[in-house]
Design an enzyme around this catalytic site. Structure first.
Site, PDB file in Angstrom:
ATOM      1  CE  LYS A 122       2.512 -14.072  -2.918  1.00 19.21           C
ATOM      2  NZ  LYS A 122       3.583 -14.404  -1.972  1.00 19.21           N
ATOM      3  CG  ASP A 227       9.355 -11.039   4.505  1.00 19.17           C
ATOM      4  OD1 ASP A 227       9.518 -10.495   5.623  1.00 19.17           O
ATOM      5  OD2 ASP A 227       8.496 -10.674   3.697  1.00 19.17           O
TER       6      ASP A 227
HETATM    7  P1  ADP Z   1       2.554 -11.592   0.526  1.00 20.54           P
HETATM    8  O1  ADP Z   1       3.699 -11.727  -0.422  1.00 20.54           O
HETATM    9  O2  ADP Z   1       1.587 -10.557   0.083  1.00 20.54           O
HETATM   10  O3  ADP Z   1       3.004 -11.439   1.944  1.00 20.54           O
HETATM   11  P2  ADP Z   1       1.885 -14.327   1.190  1.00 20.54           P
HETATM   12  O4  ADP Z   1       2.333 -15.411   0.271  1.00 20.54           O
HETATM   13  O5  ADP Z   1       2.671 -14.153   2.440  1.00 20.54           O
HETATM   14  O6  ADP Z   1       1.755 -12.977   0.396  1.00 20.54           O
HETATM   15  O7  ADP Z   1       0.371 -14.610   1.561  1.00 20.54           O
HETATM   16  C1  ADP Z   1      -0.419 -13.670   2.289  1.00 20.54           C
HETATM   17  C2  ADP Z   1      -1.376 -14.403   3.232  1.00 20.54           C
HETATM   18  O8  ADP Z   1      -2.231 -15.270   2.495  1.00 20.54           O
HETATM   19  C3  ADP Z   1      -0.661 -15.313   4.215  1.00 20.54           C
HETATM   20  O9  ADP Z   1      -0.293 -14.636   5.385  1.00 20.54           O
HETATM   21  C4  ADP Z   1      -1.685 -16.388   4.490  1.00 20.54           C
HETATM   22  O10 ADP Z   1      -2.581 -15.970   5.479  1.00 20.54           O
HETATM   23  C5  ADP Z   1      -2.417 -16.502   3.164  1.00 20.54           C
HETATM   24  N1  ADP Z   1      -1.853 -17.597   2.354  1.00 20.54           N
HETATM   25  C6  ADP Z   1      -0.907 -17.494   1.397  1.00 20.54           C
HETATM   26  N2  ADP Z   1      -0.624 -18.672   0.830  1.00 20.54           N
HETATM   27  C7  ADP Z   1      -1.408 -19.575   1.463  1.00 20.54           C
HETATM   28  C8  ADP Z   1      -1.592 -20.995   1.326  1.00 20.54           C
HETATM   29  N3  ADP Z   1      -0.903 -21.713   0.436  1.00 20.54           N
HETATM   30  N4  ADP Z   1      -2.508 -21.594   2.133  1.00 20.54           N
HETATM   31  C9  ADP Z   1      -3.211 -20.867   3.025  1.00 20.54           C
HETATM   32  N5  ADP Z   1      -3.092 -19.538   3.200  1.00 20.54           N
HETATM   33  C10 ADP Z   1      -2.204 -18.892   2.438  1.00 20.54           C
END
Ligand code: ADP
Ligand code: MG
Length: 378
Positions: A122, A227
């Site tokens: 991320k 959130d």
């Molecule tokens: P943001 O801060 O942009 O909302 P998130 O951490 O919520 O970022 O991640 C965005 C999307 O990426 C999530 O809704 C999910 O679909 C996918 N995602 C994030 N982390 C994971 C993970 N560890 N495993 C699988 N999918 C993930």
């Protein structure tokens, strides 16, 4: 902002030395003077010039013409490369695969380590919001150091990693925290669908109470997610929820703790009513149901994410929140044809889970991982 890992393979040690010099120089220079870059990189001016030119061409750094001197600043692309280089060196990321998500302020990629274990990378992209906001706001933001966006992104990643680690170690269902550097976090890949994509479930009452229990348990540990919604809850095939996305978490001793707690609860209630037609008279309330038993926010502070950092990040998040509220109103009023919007459209809004499954990981290897002299300062 796309992560293009390809060119990383063709970066020489000297390229990285200069890139690292720009990063180090940024700590006390908004625009790092050429002479300082050469000095930190310990290269002769002529040699440094050539490498700087190459890095600027790859858009890893950008030339800035200041009133008093010319110099360079790091770009997100350069910052990405420095983080990836660190991960490669530590063996946590060996290859970069497809993008699986893009948030307002983050990009999510599949990555793999040398044993081909898939993980999630991320990248925080704070500052992206300003692309779409109205002109006056944009001018105001442009006054700020662009480097401060990177600093804020770094704080967000540090915070996410610190909270993920503490939650993971205390048995909460969250991804495994694997590594962090600069504005990036590497975590376990959760094989699951976001709750948002689930149209039907056998027993909504069971999931509902699991989620409410999670909110209460977090609060008993001194924390509020902030959130807690259908985008940040992933549902595994066995129906178990996994919580993600922690940069906005707050302590239950936060001045607005009750508001945040109740909002998290409300998000779940509204979603279950609309999506599953499920309503329950039972839901936790901050004042009544929460008695603090542990103090995870203290553990978080101990991890290196300090109270001061928390305050800095919070101030930024407040500012952005105000801006995005206005932006939403603005968006409804007229669809502005700002140039940057075209760029935004190039980013897939969300790759569906089916596509994600179908995607063969066409990984891009990061290339050699030999030591560079100047290390990231942790
Ligand atoms: P943001 O801060 O942009 O909302 P998130 O951490 O919520 O970022 O991640 C965005 C999307 O990426 C999530 O809704 C999910 O679909 C996918 N995602 C994030 N982390 C994971 C993970 N560890 N495993 C699988 N999918 C993930
Ligand atoms: Mg999210």
């Amino acid at each position: 902002m796309k992560l293009d890992a390809k060119a990383l393979r063709y970066m020489s040690q000297e390229d990285f030395r200069v890139l690292t010099a720009v990063e180090m120089g940024s700590k006390n220079h908004e625009v790092v003077p050429m002479s300082l870059i050469a000095q930190i990189a310990q290269l002769r001016a002529g040699g440094a010039h050539k490498i700087v030119g190459g890095l600027a061409k790859k858009k890893l750094i950008a030339r800035v013409q200041n009133m008093s001197y010319d110099g360079y600043r790091l770009t997100y692309g350069g910052y990405d490369y420095l983080a990836l280089k660190t991960f490669a060196k530590r063996g946590t990321v060996y290859s970069v695969g497809n993008q699986i998500g893009v948030g307002k302020e983050s990009d999510i990629y599949l990555v793999a380590d040398e044993e081909d274990n898939q993980h999630v990378l991320k990248l925080q992209r704070l500052g992206r919001m300003s692309f779409r906001t109205i002109k006056s706001k944009r001018d105001y933001l442009q006054d700020r150091k662009s480097a401060s966006w990177m600093y804020m992104s770094r704080l967000a990643a540090m915070k996410e990693f610190a909270f993920m680690k503490v939650l993971y170690e205390n048995g909460f269902p969250v991804p495994e925290p694997i590594d962090a550097s600069r504005h990036c976090v590497v975590m376990g890949l959760i094989d699951a669908f976001p709750l948002r994509q689930i149209e039907e479930i056998g027993n909504p009452g069971k999931l509902y109470s699991e989620l409410m229990s999670m909110i209460v348990k977090l609060a008993q540990y001194g924390l509020i997610h902030g959130d807690f919604n259908e985008f940040n809850i992933l549902i595994k095939s066995d129906g178990a929820p996994v919580l993600i996305d922690f940069p906005q978490m707050v302590s239950t001793s936060h001045i607005n703790a009750e508001f945040y707690f109740n909002r998290d609860v409300e998000c779940i209630r509204i979603f279950f009513r609309r999506r599953f037609g499920y309503e329950s008279a039972l839901y936790p309330r901050f004042t009544k149901d929460v008695t603090r038993e542990f103090c995870l926010d203290v553990q978080v502070a101990a991890s290196g994410f300090s109270k001061k950092m928390q305050k800095e990040l919070e101030a930024y998040q407040e500012e952005i929140k105000d801006m995005s509220d206005e932006e939403e109103e603005e968006d409804e009023a007229d669809d502005s044809d700002e140039e940057e919007e075209a760029q935004d459209k190039d980013i897939p809004s969300e790759v569906t889970e089916d596509e994600k499954m179908a995607i063969k990981l066409r990984n891009i290897r990061l290339g050699n991982t030999e030591e560079t002299e100047s290390e990231e300062e942790e």
